[in-house]
Design a protein around this motif. Structure first.
Motif, PDB file in Angstrom:
ATOM      1  N   HIS A   5      38.427  36.338  20.570  1.00  0.00           N
ATOM      2  CA  HIS A   5      39.801  36.730  20.253  1.00  0.00           C
ATOM      3  C   HIS A   5      40.373  35.855  19.140  1.00  0.00           C
ATOM      4  O   HIS A   5      41.013  36.364  18.207  1.00  0.00           O
ATOM      5  N   ALA A   6      40.154  34.574  19.214  1.00  0.00           N
ATOM      6  CA  ALA A   6      40.651  33.678  18.167  1.00  0.00           C
ATOM      7  C   ALA A   6      40.031  34.042  16.821  1.00  0.00           C
ATOM      8  O   ALA A   6      40.716  34.017  15.790  1.00  0.00           O
ATOM      9  N   GLY A   7      38.762  34.396  16.817  1.00  0.00           N
ATOM     10  CA  GLY A   7      38.114  34.805  15.579  1.00  0.00           C
ATOM     11  C   GLY A   7      38.741  36.045  14.982  1.00  0.00           C
ATOM     12  O   GLY A   7      38.876  36.156  13.752  1.00  0.00           O
ATOM     13  N   GLY A  30      40.906  36.115  11.452  1.00  0.00           N
ATOM     14  CA  GLY A  30      40.286  36.944  10.432  1.00  0.00           C
ATOM     15  C   GLY A  30      38.832  36.595  10.157  1.00  0.00           C
ATOM     16  O   GLY A  30      38.295  36.965   9.123  1.00  0.00           O
ATOM     17  N   TRP A  31      38.176  35.900  11.085  1.00  0.00           N
ATOM     18  CA  TRP A  31      36.775  35.540  10.896  1.00  0.00           C
ATOM     19  C   TRP A  31      35.862  36.754  11.051  1.00  0.00           C
ATOM     20  O   TRP A  31      34.786  36.793  10.499  1.00  0.00           O
ATOM     21  N   TRP A  32      36.286  37.718  11.869  1.00  0.00           N
ATOM     22  CA  TRP A  32      35.553  38.965  12.075  1.00  0.00           C
ATOM     23  C   TRP A  32      36.542  40.037  12.483  1.00  0.00           C
ATOM     24  O   TRP A  32      37.661  39.728  12.903  1.00  0.00           O
ATOM     25  N   PRO A  33      36.153  41.298  12.341  1.00  0.00           N
ATOM     26  CA  PRO A  33      37.098  42.370  12.687  1.00  0.00           C
ATOM     27  C   PRO A  33      37.263  42.496  14.200  1.00  0.00           C
ATOM     28  O   PRO A  33      36.373  42.110  14.970  1.00  0.00           O
ATOM     29  N   GLY A  34      38.381  43.047  14.600  1.00  0.00           N
ATOM     30  CA  GLY A  34      38.633  43.282  16.018  1.00  0.00           C
ATOM     31  C   GLY A  34      37.760  44.406  16.541  1.00  0.00           C
ATOM     32  O   GLY A  34      37.240  45.222  15.786  1.00  0.00           O
ATOM     33  N   PHE A  35      37.588  44.442  17.831  1.00  0.00           N
ATOM     34  CA  PHE A  35      36.745  45.460  18.443  1.00  0.00           C
ATOM     35  C   PHE A  35      37.455  46.147  19.590  1.00  0.00           C
ATOM     36  O   PHE A  35      36.833  46.634  20.510  1.00  0.00           O
ATOM     37  N   THR A  36      38.783  46.160  19.545  1.00  0.00           N
ATOM     38  CA  THR A  36      39.568  46.844  20.556  1.00  0.00           C
ATOM     39  C   THR A  36      40.856  47.357  19.926  1.00  0.00           C
ATOM     40  O   THR A  36      41.301  46.842  18.914  1.00  0.00           O
ATOM     41  N   ALA A  37      41.410  48.368  20.532  1.00  0.00           N
ATOM     42  CA  ALA A  37      42.682  48.900  20.043  1.00  0.00           C
ATOM     43  C   ALA A  37      43.807  47.957  20.443  1.00  0.00           C
ATOM     44  O   ALA A  37      43.705  47.214  21.409  1.00  0.00           O
ATOM     45  N   ILE A  87      46.571  26.453  16.136  1.00  0.00           N
ATOM     46  CA  ILE A  87      45.701  26.954  17.206  1.00  0.00           C
ATOM     47  C   ILE A  87      46.495  27.962  18.031  1.00  0.00           C
ATOM     48  O   ILE A  87      47.577  27.655  18.528  1.00  0.00           O
ATOM     49  N   SER A  88      45.938  29.157  18.187  1.00  0.00           N
ATOM     50  CA  SER A  88      46.610  30.212  18.947  1.00  0.00           C
ATOM     51  C   SER A  88      46.383  30.013  20.439  1.00  0.00           C
ATOM     52  O   SER A  88      45.589  29.158  20.868  1.00  0.00           O
ATOM     53  N   LEU A  89      47.060  30.824  21.237  1.00  0.00           N
ATOM     54  CA  LEU A  89      46.846  30.774  22.687  1.00  0.00           C
ATOM     55  C   LEU A  89      45.396  31.094  23.040  1.00  0.00           C
ATOM     56  O   LEU A  89      44.823  30.482  23.945  1.00  0.00           O
ATOM     57  N   ALA A  90      44.797  32.045  22.319  1.00  0.00           N
ATOM     58  CA  ALA A  90      43.381  32.359  22.550  1.00  0.00           C
ATOM     59  C   ALA A  90      42.512  31.153  22.223  1.00  0.00           C
ATOM     60  O   ALA A  90      41.543  30.855  22.933  1.00  0.00           O
ATOM     61  N   GLY A  91      42.852  30.452  21.153  1.00  0.00           N
ATOM     62  CA  GLY A  91      42.116  29.253  20.791  1.00  0.00           C
ATOM     63  C   GLY A  91      42.246  28.161  21.841  1.00  0.00           C
ATOM     64  O   GLY A  91      41.266  27.499  22.199  1.00  0.00           O
ATOM     65  N   PHE A  92      43.477  27.976  22.345  1.00  0.00           N
ATOM     66  CA  PHE A  92      43.662  26.989  23.408  1.00  0.00           C
ATOM     67  C   PHE A  92      42.906  27.387  24.672  1.00  0.00           C
ATOM     68  O   PHE A  92      42.320  26.531  25.346  1.00  0.00           O
ATOM     69  N   ASN A  93      42.909  28.685  25.004  1.00  0.00           N
ATOM     70  CA  ASN A  93      42.147  29.123  26.167  1.00  0.00           C
ATOM     71  C   ASN A  93      40.664  28.802  25.979  1.00  0.00           C
ATOM     72  O   ASN A  93      40.005  28.335  26.903  1.00  0.00           O
ATOM     73  N   ALA A  94      40.142  29.049  24.784  1.00  0.00           N
ATOM     74  CA  ALA A  94      38.733  28.748  24.517  1.00  0.00           C
ATOM     75  C   ALA A  94      38.450  27.261  24.684  1.00  0.00           C
ATOM     76  O   ALA A  94      37.481  26.872  25.345  1.00  0.00           O
ATOM     77  N   ILE A  95      39.314  26.430  24.111  1.00  0.00           N
ATOM     78  CA  ILE A  95      39.112  24.978  24.190  1.00  0.00           C
ATOM     79  C   ILE A  95      39.161  24.497  25.640  1.00  0.00           C
ATOM     80  O   ILE A  95      38.250  23.811  26.120  1.00  0.00           O
ATOM     81  N   PHE A  96      40.246  24.845  26.350  1.00  0.00           N
ATOM     82  CA  PHE A  96      40.398  24.363  27.724  1.00  0.00           C
ATOM     83  C   PHE A  96      39.343  24.948  28.657  1.00  0.00           C
ATOM     84  O   PHE A  96      38.810  24.251  29.527  1.00  0.00           O
ATOM     85  N   SER A  97      39.032  26.222  28.490  1.00  0.00           N
ATOM     86  CA  SER A  97      38.067  26.866  29.383  1.00  0.00           C
ATOM     87  C   SER A  97      36.663  26.310  29.178  1.00  0.00           C
ATOM     88  O   SER A  97      35.968  25.997  30.149  1.00  0.00           O
ATOM     89  N   LEU A  98      36.234  26.204  27.928  1.00  0.00           N
ATOM     90  CA  LEU A  98      34.874  25.716  27.682  1.00  0.00           C
ATOM     91  C   LEU A  98      34.736  24.237  28.026  1.00  0.00           C
ATOM     92  O   LEU A  98      33.731  23.827  28.615  1.00  0.00           O
TER      93      LEU A  98
END
Length: 165
Positions: free
Chosen positions: A88-90, A94-101, A138-149
């Motif tokens: 999601h952070a990617g 803009g690192w890659w295109p989205g894959f959901t509506a 850092i977005s919320l998705a980025g923070f989720n990735a950091i804290f979760s991993l």
């Protein structure tokens, strides 16, 4: 807290407390901060719900081996959420295109046709490729990735180096 850590092990408490805290933050930002979740935000929540249930169940099962397996399974679920957070952070960065509506929050119950059309036309559109909030870039998705991993790695290390009681 010290009694809970002593009885159940730090890994077990972290496997329960981390998804609880992250979900509380997500729901708090939604309900009190007005940050509506997109589809990818919802996808990040589901593994945390699973981890919370699995780690919660581990408080009640007998046998250290079963508890250890459940704690490790909860850590896997937390790591999955972190992986979705990276994806999601990617998309947001803009690192890659989205894959959901993109998603919208509609409340259509009890409305007539004109009311439903009005609700659809005025519903907030939540884009998956735009971060509604950032801190230090850092977005919320980025923070989720950091804290979760980081949390999942810590749970794995604690479980491998100490016994889950």
């Amino acid at each position: 807290m010290r009694a809970a850590i002593g009885r159940f092990g730090a890994a077990h408490v972290l496997a329960f407390g981390l998804p609880l805290a992250l979900l509380a933050g997500a729901w708090g930002s939604q309900l009190f901060g007005g940050l509506y979740p997109c589809q990818l935000c919802h996808w990040q929540r589901w593994p945390h719900y699973a981890a919370l249930a699995i780690a919660g169940l581990a408080f009640f099962v007998p046998g250290a081996g079963v508890r250890r397996a459940l704690v490790l399974l909860a850590a896997v679920a937390i790591a999955v959420s972190g992986g979705i957070g990276i994806a999601h952070a990617g998309v947001e960065y803009g690192w890659w295109p989205g894959f959901t509506a993109c998603t919208s929050t509609l409340q259509l119950g009890g409305l007539d046709a004109a009311g439903r059309l009005d609700a659809i036309m005025h519903a907030p559109l939540v884009r998956c490729d735009r971060a509604p909030w950032t801190l230090a870039g850092i977005s919320l998705a980025g923070f989720n990735a950091i804290f979760s991993l980081a949390g999942a790695a810590t749970i794995f290390l604690l479980t491998l180096t100490r016994s889950v009681r």
